[in-house]
Motif scaffolding. Sequence first.
Motif, short mmCIF file in Angstrom:
data_model
loop_
_atom_site.label_atom_id
_atom_site.label_comp_id
_atom_site.label_asym_id
_atom_site.label_seq_id
_atom_site.Cartn_x
_atom_site.Cartn_y
_atom_site.Cartn_z
N UNK A 217 27.74 -24.74 -17.35
CA UNK A 217 26.60 -23.85 -17.14
C UNK A 217 25.58 -24.50 -16.21
N UNK A 218 25.34 -25.79 -16.38
CA UNK A 218 24.37 -26.50 -15.53
C UNK A 218 24.82 -26.51 -14.07
N UNK A 219 26.11 -26.76 -13.83
CA UNK A 219 26.63 -26.72 -12.46
C UNK A 219 26.45 -25.34 -11.85
N UNK A 220 26.70 -24.31 -12.65
CA UNK A 220 26.55 -22.94 -12.14
C UNK A 220 25.11 -22.66 -11.73
N UNK A 221 24.17 -23.11 -12.56
CA UNK A 221 22.76 -22.90 -12.23
C UNK A 221 22.35 -23.70 -10.99
N UNK A 222 22.86 -24.92 -10.89
CA UNK A 222 22.47 -25.81 -9.79
C UNK A 222 22.86 -25.23 -8.44
N UNK A 223 24.03 -24.62 -8.36
CA UNK A 223 24.53 -24.12 -7.08
C UNK A 223 24.20 -22.65 -6.84
N UNK A 224 23.36 -22.09 -7.69
CA UNK A 224 23.02 -20.68 -7.53
C UNK A 224 21.61 -20.53 -6.96
N UNK A 225 21.48 -19.59 -6.03
CA UNK A 225 20.17 -19.22 -5.51
C UNK A 225 19.71 -17.89 -6.09
N UNK A 226 20.52 -17.35 -6.97
CA UNK A 226 20.22 -16.05 -7.56
C UNK A 226 19.10 -16.20 -8.60
N UNK A 227 18.01 -15.48 -8.41
CA UNK A 227 16.87 -15.58 -9.32
C UNK A 227 17.25 -15.16 -10.73
N UNK A 228 18.08 -14.13 -10.85
CA UNK A 228 18.45 -13.65 -12.19
C UNK A 228 19.25 -14.69 -12.94
N UNK A 229 20.07 -15.45 -12.23
CA UNK A 229 20.85 -16.49 -12.88
C UNK A 229 19.94 -17.63 -13.33
N UNK A 230 18.91 -17.93 -12.54
CA UNK A 230 17.96 -18.97 -12.93
C UNK A 230 17.12 -18.52 -14.13
N UNK A 231 16.76 -17.26 -14.15
CA UNK A 231 16.01 -16.73 -15.29
C UNK A 231 16.86 -16.76 -16.56
N UNK A 232 18.18 -16.68 -16.38
CA UNK A 232 19.08 -16.71 -17.53
C UNK A 232 19.02 -18.06 -18.25
N UNK A 233 18.60 -19.10 -17.53
CA UNK A 233 18.52 -20.43 -18.13
C UNK A 233 17.56 -20.42 -19.32
N UNK A 234 16.40 -19.79 -19.15
CA UNK A 234 15.44 -19.71 -20.25
C UNK A 234 16.04 -18.91 -21.40
N UNK A 235 16.71 -17.82 -21.09
CA UNK A 235 17.30 -16.98 -22.12
C UNK A 235 18.38 -17.73 -22.90
#
Length: 330
Positions: free
Chosen positions: A163-181
Amino acid sequence: MNYNQLLLRKHRRWILAIGLATLCLIFFSAIYLMVGELFISPFQTMTSLEQQLVFQLRLPRLIAAIVIGAGLAVSGATLQVLLGNVLAEPGVLGISGGASVMMVGLLFFFPVLATPLGFMFAAMIGSLVFTFILVMVARRKGLTTARLLLIGVALGILASAIVTWAFYFSDDLSLRQLMYWLMGSIGGVSWSQHVVSLFMLPVVVWLCWQGSRLDKLMMGELHAKQLGVDIAAVRWKLIFAVSLLVGGAVALGGMIGFIGLVIPHLLRMSLGSENRYLLPISAIAGAAFLVAADIIARVSLQSAELPLGVVTTSIGAPIFIWMLVKNHLD
């Protein structure tokens, strides 16, 4: 006191405990709808703004807390019998991590399928794979409690890394917001997402009715077969049910840990291990616990709210450490 009187006394104690847990759930639910940034009194007529606040924001969130709490508590109680381990819990064993990996993968590679129902099925597949791995490993002879826990923790770490790798390589705001969720939050739950609850509630009820079969499984496979239990069929049904509940819980509220560990274990210590009673009261007590935890998450800070998963972990982690020490793991 003869045997029948003892059974009657135990039955009354279980019924009393179920009644008390139900009253706690009703009490916390009432408090939940009243408190927040705006306090809403039940003794006066609500304004249109207060009605929208209750029915569009607080009520769907309350229902999510009840469904997730019940589902995770029942899943934990079932896993503890399936794995023969009182420390089994979806979060600790990495099953919730498997669900989150599949959900992030769905959002990352197939965003068109990122709907509440799509998230639920993806999470269910991930939790099913991880549950299957754990059950197969747990059936090996000579596997100690410590080693089973280490395997579960390793699976959870692996899921977290993916999951961390996916967030690191993503520029998608929705995916980054998913981290808090994914830290555990039901703040954004709306009525449309409760299509997931419609799948989870019947499974919670069905699992609560499997208590007698679980009691037979606790006697050992040989005795269970002699009592007419189809071990393989029952095990697969239970694995599928647990996977659906864990997947649905992660789809609704992210990673909320320790409910499936703390609630069944404390109830088992206080009341006994009869699963025909333990599963229903675990569902009610788990729902009440998560409602109370989300009240704390909402009102602790003035300008923001705590992630729900942080609150449950803060309560559950010390109890988990105490359980590890109590069981004298090597």
